[in-house]
Write a protein that holds these residues in place. Structure first.
Motif, short mmCIF file in Angstrom:
data_model
loop_
_atom_site.label_atom_id
_atom_site.label_comp_id
_atom_site.label_asym_id
_atom_site.label_seq_id
_atom_site.Cartn_x
_atom_site.Cartn_y
_atom_site.Cartn_z
N HIS A 56 0.88 -1.22 -0.07
CA HIS A 56 0.04 -0.26 -0.13
C HIS A 56 0.83 1.25 0.00
O HIS A 56 2.13 1.50 0.25
CB HIS A 56 -0.71 -0.22 1.64
N LYS A 57 0.38 2.40 0.08
CA LYS A 57 0.83 3.53 0.14
C LYS A 57 1.95 3.94 1.08
O LYS A 57 1.14 3.28 2.16
CB LYS A 57 0.57 5.17 -0.35
N ASP A 58 3.14 4.05 1.07
CA ASP A 58 4.14 5.17 2.12
C ASP A 58 2.96 6.03 2.73
O ASP A 58 3.12 7.52 1.32
CB ASP A 58 4.59 5.38 1.95
N VAL A 59 2.00 5.87 3.46
CA VAL A 59 1.04 7.32 4.31
C VAL A 59 2.11 8.51 4.76
O VAL A 59 1.64 9.34 4.37
CB VAL A 59 0.39 6.50 5.84
N TYR A 60 3.66 8.13 5.34
CA TYR A 60 3.53 9.37 5.44
C TYR A 60 4.77 10.65 4.34
O TYR A 60 4.02 11.25 4.27
CB TYR A 60 4.93 8.64 6.73
N GLU A 61 4.61 9.23 3.67
CA GLU A 61 5.39 10.36 2.51
C GLU A 61 4.21 10.53 1.52
O GLU A 61 4.29 11.84 0.83
CB GLU A 61 6.42 8.85 1.27
N HIS A 62 3.21 9.59 1.64
CA HIS A 62 1.75 10.97 1.14
C HIS A 62 1.28 11.59 2.21
O HIS A 62 1.50 12.67 0.98
CB HIS A 62 1.04 9.63 0.71
N LYS A 94 -4.96 6.45 10.08
CA LYS A 94 -5.09 4.87 9.20
C LYS A 94 -4.34 4.18 10.25
O LYS A 94 -4.48 2.98 10.02
CB LYS A 94 -4.01 5.01 7.69
N PRO A 95 -2.54 4.31 10.66
CA PRO A 95 -2.88 3.16 11.52
C PRO A 95 -3.38 2.83 12.82
O PRO A 95 -3.27 1.69 13.07
CB PRO A 95 -1.28 3.77 12.27
N LYS A 96 -4.81 3.21 12.81
CA LYS A 96 -5.79 2.60 13.89
C LYS A 96 -6.46 1.71 12.89
O LYS A 96 -6.85 0.76 14.14
CB LYS A 96 -6.03 4.32 14.56
N THR A 97 -6.81 2.32 11.95
CA THR A 97 -7.60 1.68 11.28
C THR A 97 -7.46 0.13 10.28
O THR A 97 -7.88 0.08 9.58
CB THR A 97 -8.64 2.51 10.64
N ARG A 98 -6.25 -0.16 9.93
CA ARG A 98 -5.02 -1.16 9.05
C ARG A 98 -6.07 -2.07 9.56
O ARG A 98 -5.49 -2.73 10.23
CB ARG A 98 -4.10 -0.50 9.08
N ARG A 99 -6.75 -2.54 8.37
CA ARG A 99 -6.89 -4.00 8.14
C ARG A 99 -6.40 -4.44 7.19
O ARG A 99 -6.83 -4.12 6.31
CB ARG A 99 -8.11 -4.37 8.69
N TYR A 100 -6.72 -6.57 7.49
CA TYR A 100 -5.13 -6.68 6.35
C TYR A 100 -6.57 -7.37 5.78
O TYR A 100 -7.14 -8.29 6.34
CB TYR A 100 -4.58 -7.71 6.54
N GLU A 101 -6.87 -7.18 4.46
CA GLU A 101 -7.76 -8.04 3.57
C GLU A 101 -7.64 -9.21 2.40
O GLU A 101 -6.59 -9.14 2.84
CB GLU A 101 -8.81 -7.14 2.29
N GLU A 102 -8.08 -10.07 2.38
CA GLU A 102 -8.05 -11.12 1.47
C GLU A 102 -7.49 -10.50 -0.18
O GLU A 102 -7.60 -9.56 -0.51
CB GLU A 102 -8.91 -12.19 1.41
N GLY A 103 -6.29 -11.59 -0.12
CA GLY A 103 -5.73 -11.03 -1.33
C GLY A 103 -4.31 -10.53 -1.40
O GLY A 103 -4.04 -9.22 -2.14
N GLY A 104 -4.39 -10.01 -0.18
CA GLY A 104 -3.26 -8.87 0.10
C GLY A 104 -3.85 -7.73 0.31
O GLY A 104 -2.93 -6.32 0.37
N ARG A 105 -4.94 -7.58 -0.36
CA ARG A 105 -4.86 -6.42 -0.10
C ARG A 105 -5.11 -5.18 1.22
O ARG A 105 -5.53 -5.98 2.48
CB ARG A 105 -6.91 -5.63 -0.71
N VAL A 106 -4.95 -4.40 1.52
CA VAL A 106 -5.12 -3.14 3.28
C VAL A 106 -6.35 -2.64 3.08
O VAL A 106 -6.67 -1.74 1.59
CB VAL A 106 -3.50 -2.92 3.35
N SER A 107 -7.26 -2.34 3.76
CA SER A 107 -8.41 -1.86 4.37
C SER A 107 -7.42 0.01 5.01
O SER A 107 -7.66 -0.66 6.17
CB SER A 107 -9.23 -2.11 4.04
N PHE A 108 -7.86 0.48 5.16
CA PHE A 108 -8.61 1.38 6.35
C PHE A 108 -9.91 2.13 6.79
O PHE A 108 -10.25 3.65 6.28
CB PHE A 108 -7.62 2.95 6.23
N HIS A 109 -10.81 1.58 6.86
CA HIS A 109 -12.11 2.02 6.75
C HIS A 109 -12.65 3.21 8.21
O HIS A 109 -12.03 2.86 8.87
CB HIS A 109 -12.99 0.89 6.87
#
Length: 478
Positions: A262-268, A299-314
């Protein structure tokens, strides 16, 4: 060192300074000299002369104690104030000039206290030694115009580097806030920080916790509103200082592995900040800049790993808004700034529900209503938040937002969106329902506002009819 020892361009800078501030500075210097005291222009006022920046504020220093300073300036100054007298500073206004006259001093922090201990000094050279950086440890004596630079500040200005007059460890032990000030000057002036200073900042980072929240806030705010905040913020993170004053920032450095890309959130975040700055119309916008910096802190508090290697931040925008409010409140920001920045963080993803433009006019009205007085900033933050390297995707997002702004402008012309209110006011609602002030009126007002958002302008008669139908459904009317 006399002015004649300076280069031609430097001599011109000093001559230009005294051409502008005379007779104020020389008059005051002669007053102090007549009473047997020294006086010198000092610090940032001298530094800025060589940077080609001369304002209407001057910092001066003297061997006279504050009470004596008051005696000397009384009758000469147009006005005098003593709000900083406990720290040795007397404020003076003369014509269009604002002067701050501070007694030679040294200050240090007790490890258990947030307030500096002030001790008066005896010489200009000793006063300059206790200052934060060599570029701020230059002075020009009055009224003789002798240039004093015992720690090589002029050399450092030429090299655009920040060094301390003495050892950085001693300087930061005297006042830990100076570590933040190093980052701020890196932002404001575009200077690099001497490696020895960086090393001391890293080893002494936790000392900053003794400094008051208000002083930390002021330095962070100046850094964020500087010309190049990326450099200053990077220095805070790299030295560990950010972990003590803005811990949400280094936490954006989420690990990225081959399975969870996923994106480097700090750099983003730093890119979004830079892109938001590029969209400013008239100077630094502190609310926009802080919102850009903090928009993804959930984002750090809401990060979840999903199926297929996806990362979510709902719902990271909702969590981020709460975190933003907490952090800025702890830093003692004004309530309106806290509310505005948190609201922008909460709204920064709203546009992405727009998709390819399928929003109804009702949805566009709600977007405008939710943005309120922050709508223009929301436009800028939303555009800045696009950091994709995919040119086609970036262009598509930009076109879609262009279309949304066109729709907003069209509806604004037709319906005065900025002034959007129910078509019946509180008095008219009470009259229609036959009730007095109370919760029912508030509920009815919200119903009519939702109706306005959904349907646009209906006219008072249609609004009144809809209100009565709503009231019957609520059991409020026969």
């Amino acid at each position: 060192m006399s002015v004649s020892n300076l280069s031609v361009s430097q001599q011109r800078a000093v001559i230009d300074l005294f051409r502008r501030i005379a007779p104020v500075a020389d008059e005051l210097g002669e007053l102090f000299a007549a009473q047997g005291h020294e006086l010198a222009v000092v610090g940032g006022s001298v530094r800025d002369v060589f940077l080609g920046r001369i304002g209407n504020d001057l910092d001066l220093t003297t061997d006279a104690r504050p009470e004596r300073v008051l005696e000397i300036v009384t009758g000469w100054a147009d006005s005098v104030w003593t709000i900083g007298i406990d720290f040795g500073t007397v404020g003076v206004r003369k014509g269009g000039w604002v002067l701050e006259i501070t007694t030679y001093r040294s200050e240090s922090y007790d490890p258990k206290s947030r307030k500096p201990e002030v001790a008066y000094g005896e010489t200009l050279e000793a006063d300059l030694e206790r200052r934060d950086f060599a570029v701020n440890a230059m002075a020009v004596r009055l009224p003789g115009h002798e240039f004093v630079d015992p720690y090589g500040g002029l050399r450092d200005l030429g090299e655009k580097v920040l060094r301390t007059p003495g050892t950085p460890e001693r300087s930061f032990d005297d006042d830990p806030l100076r570590m933040l000030r190093a980052a701020r000057f890196a932002s404001q002036l575009g200077f690099t920080v001497d490696p020895a200073v960086v090393a001391a900042m890293t080893s002494m980072a936790e000392r900053v916790e003794i400094v008051s929240a208000e002083r930390i806030r002021d330095e962070l705010d100046k850094l964020i509103c500087g010309a190049g905040p990326r450099e200053g913020l990077g220095l805070l993170v790299d030295t560990g200082l950010a972990a003590h004053v803005l811990p949400e920032l280094p936490k954006l450095r989420l690990e990225i592995d081959e399975h969870h890309r996923h994106k480097d959130v700090y750099e983003h975040t730093l890119i979004v900040l830079e892109q938001a700055i590029a969209l400013e119309a008239a100077g630094p916008d502190r609310v926009l800049r802080w919102a850009a910096l903090l928009h993804d802190i959930g984002k750090p508090k809401t990060r979840r790993y999903e199926e297929g290697g996806r990362v979510s931040f709902h719902h990271h925008e909702v969590v981020g808004a709460q975190m933003t409010k907490k952090r800025l409140t702890e830093l003692r920001f004004p309530k309106d700034v806290v509310a505005d920045v948190a609201r922008l963080v909460e709204l920064h993803l709203r546009f992405h529900g727009y998709g390819t433009g399928e929003w109804t006019d009702s949805a566009v009205r709600r977007y405008v209503r939710d943005g309120g007085h922050l709508l223009e900033r929301l436009h800028k933050l939303t555009r800045a938040d696009c950091t994709t390297r995919n040119r086609r995707k970036a262009q598509a997002l930009s076109r879609t937002y262009d279309e949304l702004e066109v729709r907003i402008a069209r509806l604004a012309d037709e319906e005065e969106l900025a002034k959007m209110r129910p078509e019946l006011d509180g008095n008219e609602i009470q009259e229609a329902l036959g009730v007095g002030p109370g919760p029912v009126v508030g509920r009815a007002w919200k119903f009519l506002l939702d109706l306005r958002l959904d349907k646009g302008v209906l006219g008072k008669d249609a609004a009144r009819e809809a209100l009565m139908e709503w009231a019957r459904g609520q059991g409020l009317a026969g």
